[in-house]
Write a protein that holds these residues in place. Structure first.
Motif, PDB file in Angstrom:
ATOM      1  N   UNK A  49       0.829  -1.214   0.000  1.00  0.00           N
ATOM      2  CA  UNK A  49       0.000   0.000   0.000  1.00  0.00           C
ATOM      3  C   UNK A  49       0.858   1.256   0.000  1.00  0.00           C
ATOM      4  N   UNK A  50       2.144   1.096   0.276  1.00  0.00           N
ATOM      5  CA  UNK A  50       3.043   2.226   0.488  1.00  0.00           C
ATOM      6  C   UNK A  50       3.307   3.004  -0.795  1.00  0.00           C
ATOM      7  N   UNK A  51       3.155   4.318  -0.734  1.00  0.00           N
ATOM      8  CA  UNK A  51       3.558   5.229  -1.797  1.00  0.00           C
ATOM      9  C   UNK A  51       4.382   6.321  -1.158  1.00  0.00           C
ATOM     10  N   UNK A  52       5.670   6.332  -1.454  1.00  0.00           N
ATOM     11  CA  UNK A  52       6.607   7.239  -0.806  1.00  0.00           C
ATOM     12  C   UNK A  52       6.654   8.565  -1.547  1.00  0.00           C
ATOM     13  N   UNK A  53       6.690   9.647  -0.802  1.00  0.00           N
ATOM     14  CA  UNK A  53       6.943  10.971  -1.377  1.00  0.00           C
ATOM     15  C   UNK A  53       8.438  11.233  -1.284  1.00  0.00           C
ATOM     16  N   UNK A  54       9.059  11.475  -2.422  1.00  0.00           N
ATOM     17  CA  UNK A  54      10.513  11.626  -2.462  1.00  0.00           C
ATOM     18  C   UNK A  54      10.891  13.038  -2.866  1.00  0.00           C
ATOM     19  N   UNK A  55      11.833  13.617  -2.127  1.00  0.00           N
ATOM     20  CA  UNK A  55      12.331  14.956  -2.477  1.00  0.00           C
ATOM     21  C   UNK A  55      13.090  14.925  -3.795  1.00  0.00           C
ATOM     22  N   UNK A  56      13.570  13.731  -4.184  1.00  0.00           N
ATOM     23  CA  UNK A  56      14.330  13.606  -5.425  1.00  0.00           C
ATOM     24  C   UNK A  56      13.431  13.445  -6.645  1.00  0.00           C
ATOM     25  N   UNK A  57      12.117  13.391  -6.435  1.00  0.00           N
ATOM     26  CA  UNK A  57      11.205  13.219  -7.571  1.00  0.00           C
ATOM     27  C   UNK A  57      11.295  14.439  -8.480  1.00  0.00           C
TER      28      UNK A  57
END
Length: 498
Positions: free
Chosen positions: A69-77
């Motif tokens: 279920x995990x969706x990570x928010x990444x600063x590198x996106x």
């Protein structure tokens, strides 16, 4: 819940190395898991069904089903506009605004054109560690019908531009997210959209369990194990029966010969040439047309030798440039008209094959990708043959002016269900159908018992993937809004679809 970092290093098991072909570790191979130790998942080489199934169960201890279920928010996106601009690099500049315009049509259309951006996001999500040949772009509009060698219709995945070995979860997550977006566009309520994603995941899992119980040869010949005519019954997709019947009837009429009849005219010397219909179908210079026509000589050697006498009976009449679908707009794609001695037409598509957009993100995720330097057209063709139950016999590849191309029959009785044209009641049936098709395709290169052992008997994975699908659909809507803002500000040029 927080993301777990991917470790470095590790080796594929000797079993996987022994059966590696063209950089793809075959049935039973594994990917690095998302555990802190960063070790490759070692697969029990036991030949019994119980060995891989037991190993799959053990993988759940390291990568719990609920973690999907995990969706990570990444600063590198990357910024959305930057990601779109990067994806447009190397495309024909005059067609880039058309591609952007097609992506701007809806959040679902944006997802269709942003496989690379989603791969960036998937690289930070948990994976079980099991490898399969991926479609790479398994959204809900990339399933459909096409003709086999005997003119019968086959139902399967039908777009492989991004195909590459990788985590099977990536294809499934792209499918379930696209179903939610398609559902929102067609006016389904949120429970119906989520149910479509849940049902796709559940049927994927159930199909793997069925294939895992079969002898290896029966599972490989999935045409008999889960035949196309049984799919509606197996997937419980009865609401789609009339839709599929209508699509099938249309597909049977969608042939290269019909395209040739509509798009060509007779020349004074008795030959044939394409009739320009810009911006979709455009003339080429004599030099450009000759380069494409000459490339068919090397293409011939990439198809089975028994087909060479058939190809020798055709002569090239004309070549034209033809714009292709959303994700491929701006790439170089041509149609070639050939005729036999009686004037019977054969239309081939010669389409530029760019490197898979998944590749850099697989590297970032720690997957042992094949060494660079292979022919991209060959990658597409072999990936398609690995995943489909039956494929176009005339598929091959060639090189034109230093660029790699794939070659295939054009409009080979192709037809597809438009997911955004379904009714809300049909959406979950379509989700079940596509989930079954995706599992059948993955089982050609991944051990179904291994994946089935990991997925389990209950609905924990289905719930997790439904939650992921909703979260990623929300992200895609935000990305789409950012694209529209860039178009309004003039940062990106866009043309409405033709």
């Amino acid at each position: 819940m927080s993301a777990v970092e991917v470790g470095e290093g590790g080796q594929l098991s000797s079993f996987a190395r022994e059966f590696t072909v063209d950089g793809f570790a075959g049935e039973g191979s594994a990917l690095p898991g998302r555990e802190p130790a960063g070790q490759w998942a070692e697969v029990d080489p036991a030949l019994s069904t119980e060995g891989p199934k037991r190993h799959g169960k053990l993988l759940r201890e390291r990568v719990p089903l609920e973690s999907h279920a995990l969706l990570v928010s990444s600063a590198a996106r990357p910024e959305v506009v930057a990601a779109v601009e990067a994806a447009n690099a190397g495309r024909l500049p005059q067609l880039v605004p058309l591609r952007v315009g097609r992506m701007a049509a809806s959040p679902f259309a944006f997802l269709r054109g942003s496989a690379g951006l989603m791969a960036h996001d998937l690289a930070t999500t948990p994976v079980s560690g099991v490898a399969a040949q991926l479609c790479g772009d398994a959204h809900a509009a990339n399933f459909g019908l096409y003709g086999d060698a005997r003119g019968r219709l086959a139902l399967d995945l039908n777009d492989f531009d991004e195909t590459v070995p990788g985590p099977w979860e990536w294809d499934l997550k792209r499918l379930v997210a696209s179903l939610v977006l398609a559902g929102r566009q067609l006016g389904a309520d949120e429970p119906a959209c989520r149910r479509a994603a849940f049902d796709a995941a559940a049927t994927y899992r159930r199909t793997m369990r069925r294939l895992a119980k079969l002898p290896a040869l029966d599972a490989w010949n999935a045409w008999d194990a889960i035949a196309d005519h049984q799919l509606v019954e197996f997937a419980g997709a009865h609401e789609l029966s009339e839709v599929l019947a209508a699509v099938s009837a249309k597909a049977l009429r969608n042939t290269g010969a019909k395209f040739a009849a509509r798009s060509t005219v007779r020349t004074e010397d008795g030959g044939w040439r394409f009739t320009p219909a810009p911006p979709i179908l455009s003339e080429l210079t004599d030099r450009q047309a000759r380069l494409i026509a000459d490339s068919l000589a090397s293409y011939r050697h990439t198809v089975p030798a028994e087909l060479h006498p058939l190809l020798a009976r055709f002569r090239v009449q004309d070549v034209a440039f033809r714009v292709v679908g959303t994700g491929s707009v701006g790439t170089r794609s041509y149609v070639v008209l050939l005729t036999d001695r009686r004037g019977g037409p054969l239309v081939l598509q010669v389409k530029e094959a760019r490197p898979s957009v998944l590749l850099p993100h697989l590297v970032r995720a720690g997957f042992p990708v094949p060494a660079e330097g292979g022919h991209e057209g060959r990658r597409v063709v072999l990936g398609q043959k690995r995943m489909q139950v039956v494929s176009d016999l005339l598929m091959g590849w060639t090189t034109v002016a230093g660029l790699p191309y794939q070659v295939r029959q054009f409009r080979n009785r192709k037809g597809s269900v438009d997911p955004v044209a379904l009714t809300p009641d049909q959406l979950d049936d379509y989700g079940r159908l596509t989930g079954a098709l995706l599992a059948r395709a993955h089982a050609h290169t991944a051990d179904a018992a291994l994946i089935a052992g990991y997925c389990g008997k209950d609905d924990r994975l289905d719930e997790a993937l439904a939650a992921f699908a909703v979260a990623y659909a929300d992200r895609s809507e935000a990305d789409h809004a950012a694209l529209l803002a860039a178009i309004r500000s003039g940062r990106l040029a866009a043309e409405p679809p033709a």
